[in-house]
Scaffold this active site. Structure first.
Site, PDB file in Angstrom:
ATOM      1  CG  HIS A 291       3.499   0.613   1.539  1.00  0.00           C
ATOM      2  ND1 HIS A 291       3.843   0.024   2.735  1.00  0.00           N
ATOM      3  CD2 HIS A 291       3.916  -0.263   0.577  1.00  0.00           C
ATOM      4  CE1 HIS A 291       4.440  -1.134   2.509  1.00  0.00           C
ATOM      5  NE2 HIS A 291       4.491  -1.327   1.191  1.00  0.00           N
ATOM      6  CD  GLU A 292       3.310  -0.218  -3.170  1.00  0.00           C
ATOM      7  OE1 GLU A 292       4.436  -0.410  -3.668  1.00  0.00           O
ATOM      8  OE2 GLU A 292       2.754  -1.056  -2.434  1.00  0.00           O
TER       9      GLU A 292
ATOM     10  CG  HIS B 242       8.327  -0.319  -1.789  1.00  0.00           C
ATOM     11  ND1 HIS B 242       9.261  -1.049  -1.084  1.00  0.00           N
ATOM     12  CD2 HIS B 242       7.110  -0.843  -1.474  1.00  0.00           C
ATOM     13  CE1 HIS B 242       8.634  -1.979  -0.372  1.00  0.00           C
ATOM     14  NE2 HIS B 242       7.336  -1.868  -0.578  1.00  0.00           N
TER      15      HIS B 242
ATOM     16  CG  HIS C 103      14.799   1.372  -0.754  1.00  0.00           C
ATOM     17  ND1 HIS C 103      14.543   0.076  -0.367  1.00  0.00           N
ATOM     18  CD2 HIS C 103      16.081   1.619  -0.357  1.00  0.00           C
ATOM     19  CE1 HIS C 103      15.591  -0.420   0.254  1.00  0.00           C
ATOM     20  NE2 HIS C 103      16.536   0.495   0.263  1.00  0.00           N
TER      21      HIS C 103
END
Length: 683
Positions: free
Chosen positions: A472-473, A476, A479
């Protein structure tokens, strides 16, 4: 004394001289940076030339570079490597930094130029990205109070300064409450039920706190307390740990007065309500949601209600399995919150023949990091080169240079994986530098996790949920690393907050793909790949417990929306929380992901205030987006991945998020894939 923060940063990739920086260096460095930024903004505002995109908007976007790099460093250290001295500086600087932000975004000379350009935007011949930047910057000024009357602007700035002080105190109180708790396990009877990996993590936590060998300590780090609650056979100790975990900041327990956040929460809520009124809104939620994909409370509540009732039904079914496990164990007591995880683990073990202690040896941290890098390579052509010679702000930090498929450097990725007393709880991504072509800036992106470190000489073993957090991190992080925009304000994850979780939650899907698990999930001692039988059990058990977890998340989102929908703060935030949960019928044994008094998403900043719903909103987007790969028949389909890169990961905030999703998917999102993923569709 020479101040390294005021010198050129000559470290690799422009990193600061971490080892030379002391808390005392920050106040004079900020003083210089704030003055420099004010002078830059004044110069933009008073120039004789008529406003243009280049001399006003682009120039403003490029201003304050010294301040930006200082803030990135300061807040990174405050979150990940703090100290009493740095916390004192943080408290002292909170209001001045907020006052500076208000002064910049209420600067009437600059705002007149931006407002003039915005009024004439259709005739300026701007590119789509330039038009988006003008729109976002103009809105930034409006939402900061630039158009308020003079007296209202003065009051608004005072409100924002006070909020900054309170946000800082709230976050520091939570950290102090977490660091102040240690459950020592001194005897074999107190360790009863704990598998080896939990014992090892508790032993290592004791070593890191200087408690010596042979001692075991349970802290309030999620990666330690959740396994403790899941496996400890000592119900009395589970209750102690659970009460400490959920009681952070609520004034309960011994010596809790110093970390009591109840009045801080109430004052923050009161000031946010005033902030909303100054903007002409009835409540803070209306103000906050104005600049989101959802737009209003009705859209948020429709989504939360769509999930709430199926989740209640699913949790009720899970409850029967938990009660059956209690009965099988001969337990005659009532089912309490500190019992749920323990008996749910036994129910899962009985139903699926799946034991987490059997699973974790196949998920050593280093191999899971390799797995996420491999997925990023197969999807987006990225290559990660370890740079052990690049030092971070703490020895735990690992550095990787990131290269694109064309061999071009795309940025620097820093990863800080372990829990420690100087680091706040949770997991997050932040940047030391955002990407910008106009500034010639390659990104420096940081991931923080809070995994319980393995014992000396042994790897850190992750649970399946830990692996999900890792991916999940990193979503980010991607991104930020894959951002390819001209202007810094539109870079990477600086998007609308109910879009920001799409890239992160979407990347989670690859961690559970069989081909990824078969390649990288290997037993840390034998090297044996994850057996097919164990993989089948993991897949079969994937939705077990989703009713419980969905209720915990959704209940927190409902409390967030309820408290920020009030025209004024409640007198007692704890009582309001309880009343809200009772009105929605939350079963007592379930509880919340976050209670208000330690809800850092809401009160350490305004980032997720009236916005905790965004994880569910983004889950609608991410489940629908992943369906594109399923429909293509290959989770690494090159064409879909290329479209994903162009439309979602690299475009930052240069495209309106609804339009960005439509460009990728060819239509608006639908909710059914999310409900299916959580097992909440009718049978």
């Amino acid at each position: 004394m020479s101040n390294p923060l005021l010198q050129a940063w000559t470290g690799p990739h422009g990193l600061p001289p971490f080892a030379d920086v002391a808390p005392a260096h920050f106040p004079p460095a900020f003083e210089a940076a704030l003055a420099e930024h004010r002078a830059e903004v004044d110069a933009i505002a008073v120039q004789a030339e008529a406003p243009s995109f280049a001399n006003t908007v682009a120039r403003f976007d490029a201003s304050g570079r010294r301040l930006a790099r200082l803030e990135h460093l300061f807040y990174t250290l405050a979150a990940s490597a703090t100290s009493p001295e740095l916390q004192a500086v943080q408290r002292a600087l909170a209001a001045p930094l907020a006052e500076h932000g208000s002064a910049i975004y209420m600067h009437q000379g600059l705002f007149r130029r931006i407002d003039d350009l915005f009024a004439r935007r259709d005739g300026l011949g701007l590119s789509p990205e330039q038009g988006r930047l003008l729109e976002r910057v103009h809105l930034d000024f409006l939402r900061a109070g630039a158009r308020l009357a003079p007296a209202a602007r003065e009051r608004y700035a005072a409100v924002m300064a006070r909020l900054a002080e309170l946000n800082t105190r709230f976050a520091q109180n939570v950290l102090a409450a977490e660091n102040g708790y240690q459950l020592r396990l001194a005897t074999e009877a107190e360790l009863a039920g704990l598998p080896g990996f939990v014992r090892a993590a508790a032993r290592q936590a004791a070593v890191e706190r200087g408690l010596g060998e042979g001692v075991h300590v349970v802290t309030l780090s999620r990666s330690l307390i959740v396994p403790f609650l899941s496996f400890s056979a000592r119900r009395d100790l589970r209750e102690q740990a659970w009460r400490a975990w959920v009681g952070r900041g609520d004034g309960s327990g011994p010596d809790a007065a110093a970390t009591d956040n109840r009045e801080i929460c109430r004052e923050i809520l009161e000031l946010r309500a005033e902030q909303a009124r100054l903007h002409g809104h009835a409540c803070y939620a209306d103000y906050a949601l104005e600049d989101t994909m959802a737009r209003d409370r009705g859209a948020v509540m429709r989504l939360l209600e769509r999930v709430w009732h199926p989740a209640l039904a699913a949790q009720s079914r899970e409850r029967e399995a938990v009660l059956a496990a209690m009965s099988a164990a001969g337990a005659s007591h009532a089912l309490e919150p500190w019992d749920w995880r323990f008996y749910a683990e036994q129910a899962r073990r009985a139903r699926f023949e799946l034991d987490e202690a059997e699973v974790k040896p196949y998920f050593p941290l280093d191999r899971m990091v390799a797995a996420m890098f491999d997925c990023a390579g197969r999807l987006f052509g990225l290559r990660f080169q370890a740079r052990p010679d690049i030092a971070g702000y703490h020895p735990d930090v690992r550095a990787y240079e990131v290269f694109g498929a064309d061999g071009r450097l795309r940025g620097l990725f820093l990863q800080d994986n372990f829990a420690r007393p100087t680091k706040r709880s949770g997991a997050w991504m932040n940047a030391l530098r955002y990407q910008s072509r106009a500034l010639g800036a390659t990104p420096v992106i940081l991931n923080n996790n809070n995994f319980a470190r393995g014992a000396a000489g042994e790897p850190t073993l992750l649970s399946f949920d830990d692996v999900r957090t890792l991916f999940h991190e990193f979503g980010h992080g991607l991104h930020g690393l894959l951002s390819d925009v001209e202007h810094e304000r539109l870079s990477g994850p600086q998007v609308l907050r109910d879009f920001i979780e799409l890239p992160s939650q979407l990347f989670e899907h690859w961690m559970a793909e069989p081909q990824v698990l078969k390649a990288f999930a290997r037993h840390w001692q034998t090297g044996e790949p994850l057996p097919d039988a164990l993989l089948d059990k993991l897949q079969a058990a994937r939705q077990f417990g989703q009713g419980y977890e969905t209720l915990r998340y959704t209940a927190s989102a409902l409390v967030d929306m309820a408290v920020h929908s009030l025209p004024a703060a409640p007198d007692d935030v704890v009582a309001f929380e309880q009343q809200t949960l009772a009105a929605w019928g939350l079963p007592a044994e379930v509880g919340l992901n976050h209670r208000l008094t330690h809800f850092q998403h809401l009160f350490s900043s305004a980032g997720y205030a009236a916005g905790y719903y965004v994880y569910l909103w983004a889950e609608v987007l991410d489940c629908d987006a992943f369906e594109a790969f399923t429909e293509a028949g290959d989770v690494f389909d090159a064409g879909v991945a290329a479209r994903l890169l162009q439309c979602i990961y690299s475009s930052g905030n240069s495209v309106e998020p609804g339009e960005a999703f439509r460009r990728f998917r060819g239509r608006d999102p639908v909710v059914e894939p999310m409900l299916k993923e959580r097992g909440l569709l009718p049978a």
